[in-house]
Scaffold this motif. Structure first.
Motif, PDB file in Angstrom:
ATOM      1  N   GLU A   6     -10.193 -14.618 103.391  1.00 10.13           N
ATOM      2  CA  GLU A   6      -9.180 -13.566 103.259  1.00 10.13           C
ATOM      3  C   GLU A   6      -7.901 -14.133 102.640  1.00 10.13           C
ATOM      4  O   GLU A   6      -7.593 -15.317 102.801  1.00 10.13           O
ATOM      5  CB  GLU A   6      -8.820 -12.970 104.624  1.00 10.13           C
ATOM      6  N   SER A   7      -7.171 -13.264 101.971  1.00  9.35           N
ATOM      7  CA  SER A   7      -5.871 -13.631 101.418  1.00  9.35           C
ATOM      8  C   SER A   7      -5.010 -12.382 101.315  1.00  9.35           C
ATOM      9  O   SER A   7      -5.505 -11.253 101.461  1.00  9.35           O
ATOM     10  CB  SER A   7      -6.031 -14.283 100.042  1.00  9.35           C
ATOM     11  N   GLY A   8      -3.716 -12.603 101.053  1.00  6.26           N
ATOM     12  CA  GLY A   8      -2.819 -11.477 100.813  1.00  6.26           C
ATOM     13  C   GLY A   8      -1.895 -11.127 101.954  1.00  6.26           C
ATOM     14  O   GLY A   8      -1.042 -10.251 101.817  1.00  6.26           O
ATOM     15  N   GLY A   9      -2.045 -11.780 103.092  1.00  8.54           N
ATOM     16  CA  GLY A   9      -1.149 -11.501 104.203  1.00  8.54           C
ATOM     17  C   GLY A   9       0.246 -12.017 103.943  1.00  8.54           C
ATOM     18  O   GLY A   9       0.508 -12.717 102.958  1.00  8.54           O
ATOM     19  N   GLY A  10       1.156 -11.654 104.819  1.00 13.55           N
ATOM     20  CA  GLY A  10       2.530 -12.097 104.676  1.00 13.55           C
ATOM     21  C   GLY A  10       3.478 -11.268 105.499  1.00 13.55           C
ATOM     22  O   GLY A  10       3.061 -10.502 106.367  1.00 13.55           O
ATOM     23  N   LEU A  11       4.756 -11.427 105.216  1.00 10.99           N
ATOM     24  CA  LEU A  11       5.812 -10.703 105.908  1.00 10.99           C
ATOM     25  C   LEU A  11       6.267  -9.535 105.038  1.00 10.99           C
ATOM     26  O   LEU A  11       6.555  -9.723 103.845  1.00 10.99           O
ATOM     27  CB  LEU A  11       6.989 -11.638 106.189  1.00 10.99           C
ATOM     28  N   VAL A  12       6.345  -8.357 105.635  1.00 14.49           N
ATOM     29  CA  VAL A  12       6.757  -7.174 104.896  1.00 14.49           C
ATOM     30  C   VAL A  12       7.629  -6.312 105.799  1.00 14.49           C
ATOM     31  O   VAL A  12       7.456  -6.312 107.029  1.00 14.49           O
ATOM     32  CB  VAL A  12       5.525  -6.398 104.382  1.00 14.49           C
ATOM     33  N   HIS A  13       8.557  -5.585 105.209  1.00 18.78           N
ATOM     34  CA  HIS A  13       9.414  -4.682 105.963  1.00 18.78           C
ATOM     35  C   HIS A  13       8.655  -3.409 106.324  1.00 18.78           C
ATOM     36  O   HIS A  13       7.713  -3.012 105.626  1.00 18.78           O
ATOM     37  CB  HIS A  13      10.651  -4.306 105.149  1.00 18.78           C
ATOM     38  N   PRO A  14       9.048  -2.753 107.401  1.00 20.75           N
ATOM     39  CA  PRO A  14       8.447  -1.442 107.714  1.00 20.75           C
ATOM     40  C   PRO A  14       8.552  -0.494 106.532  1.00 20.75           C
ATOM     41  O   PRO A  14       9.583  -0.438 105.856  1.00 20.75           O
ATOM     42  CB  PRO A  14       9.281  -0.960 108.906  1.00 20.75           C
ATOM     43  N   GLY A  15       7.464   0.217 106.274  1.00 19.14           N
ATOM     44  CA  GLY A  15       7.400   1.110 105.130  1.00 19.14           C
ATOM     45  C   GLY A  15       6.862   0.461 103.876  1.00 19.14           C
ATOM     46  O   GLY A  15       6.574   1.149 102.892  1.00 19.14           O
ATOM     47  N   GLY A  16       6.728  -0.836 103.901  1.00 22.26           N
ATOM     48  CA  GLY A  16       6.241  -1.562 102.736  1.00 22.26           C
ATOM     49  C   GLY A  16       4.726  -1.551 102.623  1.00 22.26           C
ATOM     50  O   GLY A  16       4.017  -0.919 103.411  1.00 22.26           O
ATOM     51  N   SER A  17       4.234  -2.283 101.624  1.00 22.04           N
ATOM     52  CA  SER A  17       2.799  -2.327 101.332  1.00 22.04           C
ATOM     53  C   SER A  17       2.326  -3.758 101.151  1.00 22.04           C
ATOM     54  O   SER A  17       3.098  -4.637 100.756  1.00 22.04           O
ATOM     55  CB  SER A  17       2.497  -1.541 100.046  1.00 22.04           C
ATOM     56  N   LEU A  18       1.066  -3.952 101.441  1.00 28.09           N
ATOM     57  CA  LEU A  18       0.375  -5.210 101.166  1.00 28.09           C
ATOM     58  C   LEU A  18      -1.047  -4.891 100.748  1.00 28.09           C
ATOM     59  O   LEU A  18      -1.601  -3.865 101.150  1.00 28.09           O
ATOM     60  CB  LEU A  18       0.332  -6.114 102.394  1.00 28.09           C
ATOM     61  N   ARG A  19      -1.618  -5.795  99.974  1.00 27.84           N
ATOM     62  CA  ARG A  19      -3.024  -5.669  99.612  1.00 27.84           C
ATOM     63  C   ARG A  19      -3.748  -6.945 100.013  1.00 27.84           C
ATOM     64  O   ARG A  19      -3.432  -8.029  99.508  1.00 27.84           O
ATOM     65  CB  ARG A  19      -3.182  -5.452  98.115  1.00 27.84           C
ATOM     66  N   LEU A  20      -4.690  -6.789 100.915  1.00 23.55           N
ATOM     67  CA  LEU A  20      -5.500  -7.915 101.347  1.00 23.55           C
ATOM     68  C   LEU A  20      -6.771  -7.985 100.508  1.00 23.55           C
ATOM     69  O   LEU A  20      -7.278  -6.965 100.051  1.00 23.55           O
ATOM     70  CB  LEU A  20      -5.876  -7.775 102.818  1.00 23.55           C
ATOM     71  N   ALA A  21      -7.282  -9.185 100.347  1.00 21.60           N
ATOM     72  CA  ALA A  21      -8.551  -9.391  99.649  1.00 21.60           C
ATOM     73  C   ALA A  21      -9.430 -10.314 100.489  1.00 21.60           C
ATOM     74  O   ALA A  21      -8.927 -11.159 101.238  1.00 21.60           O
ATOM     75  CB  ALA A  21      -8.319  -9.987  98.269  1.00 21.60           C
TER      76      ALA A  21
END
Length: 113
Positions: A6-21
């Protein structure tokens, strides 16, 4: 040797987006139902989403309408697009072929202001 990475995790603000693979190898990916689960500090491992061989999709109640699972069989990869993230989405996200007993090592997602 079976691997799910897996990859793509991290720190994001509420309301934000991330894409995991999640890149799979060592087994018949194209014939496998693939899933995302998450482990949060407060709960046991929770179902997030799965995608079938024919691209049928199902989502956990907590993420339905905000997350989208997809797969690219040519790349042996599944994705999890996560939108409108909330602090309660914080956790370690795992991809898996549950029926075959294969799990990745996880990628951490933190949603915080």
């Amino acid at each position: 040797q079976v691997q799910l990475v897996e990859s793509g995790g991290g720190l994001v603000h509420p309301g934000g987006s991330l894409r995991l693979a999640c890149v799979a190898s060592g087994f018949a990916f194209n014939d496998s139902v693939m899933s995302w689960y998450r482990q949060t500090p407060e709960q046991e491992r929770e179902f997030v989403a799965f995608i079938g061989v024919g691209s049928f999709r199902e989502y956990g109640e907590a993420v339905r309408g905000r997350f989208a699972i997809s797969r690219d069989n040519a790349k042996n990869t599944i994705y999890l697009q996560m939108n409108n993230l909330k602090p309660e989405d914080t956790g370690v996200y795992y991809c898996a072929s549950v029926r075959k007993g294969y799990w990745g090592q996880g990628t951490r997602v933190t949603v915080s202001s």
